[in-house]
Design an enzyme around this catalytic site. Structure first.
Site, short mmCIF file in Angstrom:
data_model
loop_
_atom_site.label_atom_id
_atom_site.label_comp_id
_atom_site.label_asym_id
_atom_site.label_seq_id
_atom_site.Cartn_x
_atom_site.Cartn_y
_atom_site.Cartn_z
N THR A 1 -58.09 -45.01 56.62
CA THR A 1 -57.26 -44.82 57.82
C THR A 1 -55.83 -45.20 57.47
O THR A 1 -55.60 -46.04 56.61
CB THR A 1 -57.80 -45.77 58.91
N GLY B 1 -64.60 -49.35 62.68
CA GLY B 1 -64.20 -49.27 64.08
C GLY B 1 -65.17 -49.93 65.03
O GLY B 1 -64.76 -50.54 66.03
N ARG C 1 -68.32 -39.25 67.82
CA ARG C 1 -68.05 -40.69 67.62
C ARG C 1 -66.54 -40.97 67.71
O ARG C 1 -65.72 -40.25 67.17
CB ARG C 1 -68.57 -41.10 66.24
N VAL C 2 -66.18 -42.01 68.44
CA VAL C 2 -64.78 -42.44 68.55
C VAL C 2 -64.67 -43.82 67.89
O VAL C 2 -65.51 -44.69 68.14
CB VAL C 2 -64.34 -42.51 70.03
N GLY C 3 -63.67 -44.00 67.06
CA GLY C 3 -63.46 -45.30 66.40
C GLY C 3 -62.46 -46.16 67.15
O GLY C 3 -62.14 -45.91 68.31
N ASP C 4 -61.96 -47.16 66.45
CA ASP C 4 -61.06 -48.13 67.08
C ASP C 4 -59.60 -47.70 67.13
O ASP C 4 -58.83 -48.17 67.96
CB ASP C 4 -61.09 -49.44 66.26
N THR D 1 -57.36 -51.30 60.31
CA THR D 1 -58.18 -50.37 59.53
C THR D 1 -59.52 -51.04 59.28
O THR D 1 -59.62 -52.26 59.29
CB THR D 1 -57.50 -50.02 58.19
N GLY D 2 -60.54 -50.23 59.07
CA GLY D 2 -61.86 -50.81 58.79
C GLY D 2 -62.92 -50.22 59.69
O GLY D 2 -62.76 -49.12 60.22
N1 GLY Z 1 -61.04 -47.65 61.65
C1 GLY Z 1 -61.30 -46.27 61.66
C2 GLY Z 1 -62.53 -45.94 62.36
O1 GLY Z 1 -63.47 -46.72 62.41
O2 GLY Z 1 -62.61 -44.84 62.89
#
Ligand code: GLY
Length: 301
Positions: free
Chosen positions: A173, A226, A201-204, A223-224
């Site tokens: 990311t 989510g 799927r939605v991340g952070d 980053t990492g």
């Molecule tokens: N940090 C990016 C995600 O998990 O989508």
């Protein structure tokens, strides 16, 4: 004071030396372009949009063209930006655009909303003149698992967890925080999510306070993983600790420790209104670029 800090994602497995060097070199190149813009008086919003767009065009990073595909082989992306006046725009699970960060900016500037998702985000992008673009077209090497695995993962959660956790943990990311000479901070993050994610799927990254956050005193991009970052509201948590204790490095370290406590690989960059830069991560590698200057810019001279 002007300042810029960028990350190219947090890795849990050490990449080969040449790959590591290349991602740092590219981050430096894009960071220098952004810093030059700040030096010549550009505003922080234009700078973060431009630097993130460059990274979205680079297949090296998991954003835009370099995005991981989901289990259906489709690229779905999240992007967000937020400024120190707490203006905010984001897209989640958007498909078929080249620069999700530009659509996120349009959400902030042209709609009454903070987040648009899925088909609504795509519809909005087209209405704003963003043309159709398949981010997977220039990224043939982007593996998204064996067909048999993918089918089973879609209906067997334990199997999904085993395969997804067993695969390499590369979270490339991208994120940028900039401070311009008017004192405005802008934080932004863009991602194609994680490898072998489920469709939808939605991340952070595009959740305010999870992967991206900005107050009038600090901007942050994470980053990492989510799924972990959103549970601890990582960037909001760090902003709060910084507001209470005034130590940015300690706040970043404490936030990342919260991630470690729930077995979440994560990293964060932070830039304060006073030009203090900090970052922390619990993976093995996170390319970071940072520069600052208190010389007068062309605009403020
Ligand atoms: N940090 C990016 C995600 O998990 O989508």
């Amino acid at each position: 004071m002007i300042a810029l800090v960028c990350h190219g994602g947090c890795h849990d497995l050490m990449p080969p030396e040449d790959e590591k060097a290349l991602s740092q070199k590219k981050l430096d190149e894009y960071g220098e372009i952004g810093f030059k813009m700040l030096e010549t008086g550009a505003n922080a919003l234009d700078v973060v949009e431009n630097v993130i767009s460059l990274m979205e065009d680079d297949p090296m990073f998991d954003a835009g063209t370099g995005s991981f595909r989901n289990l259906n082989g489709i690229v779905e992306m999240d992007a967000m930006l937020m400024d120190s006046k707490q203006r905010c725009g984001a897209v989640q699970c958007i498909q078929n655009v080249r620069h999700p960060i530009k659509v996120a900016r349009a959400v902030m500037e042209k709609t009454p909303h903070c987040i648009l998702s899925g088909t609504g985000a795509v519809q909005f992008a087209r209405s704003q003149g963003f043309p159709e673009y398949d981010p997977a077209q220039n990224n043939a090497g982007n593996d998204y698992g064996e067909a048999g695995d993918r089918k089973r993962m879609l209906c067997d959660i334990q199997y999904y967890r085993d395969v997804a956790r067993g695969s390499d943990h590369v979270f490339s990311t991208v994120g940028v925080v900039a401070l311009d000479d008017s004192g405005t901070l802008v934080a932004a993050t863009s991602t194609g999510g994680i490898r072998m994610k489920m469709p939808g799927r939605v991340g952070d990254s595009a959740i305010p306070g999870a992967g991206t956050y900005c107050t009038d005193s600090v901007g942050l991009s994470a980053t990492g993983e989510g799924e972990g970052i959103m549970k601890i509201c990582l960037t909001h948590e760090i902003a709060l600790t910084y507001a209470m204790k005034g130590d940015l490095a300690e706040a970043c370290k404490a936030g990342i420790s919260k991630g470690s406590a729930i077995d979440c690989i994560c990293g964060v960059i932070a830039l304060s209104r006073t030009g203090e830069i900090s970052y922390a991560f619990n993976g093995v590698f996170m390319p970071v670029f940072h520069r600052k200057s208190d010389r007068k810019t062309r605009k403020s001279r």
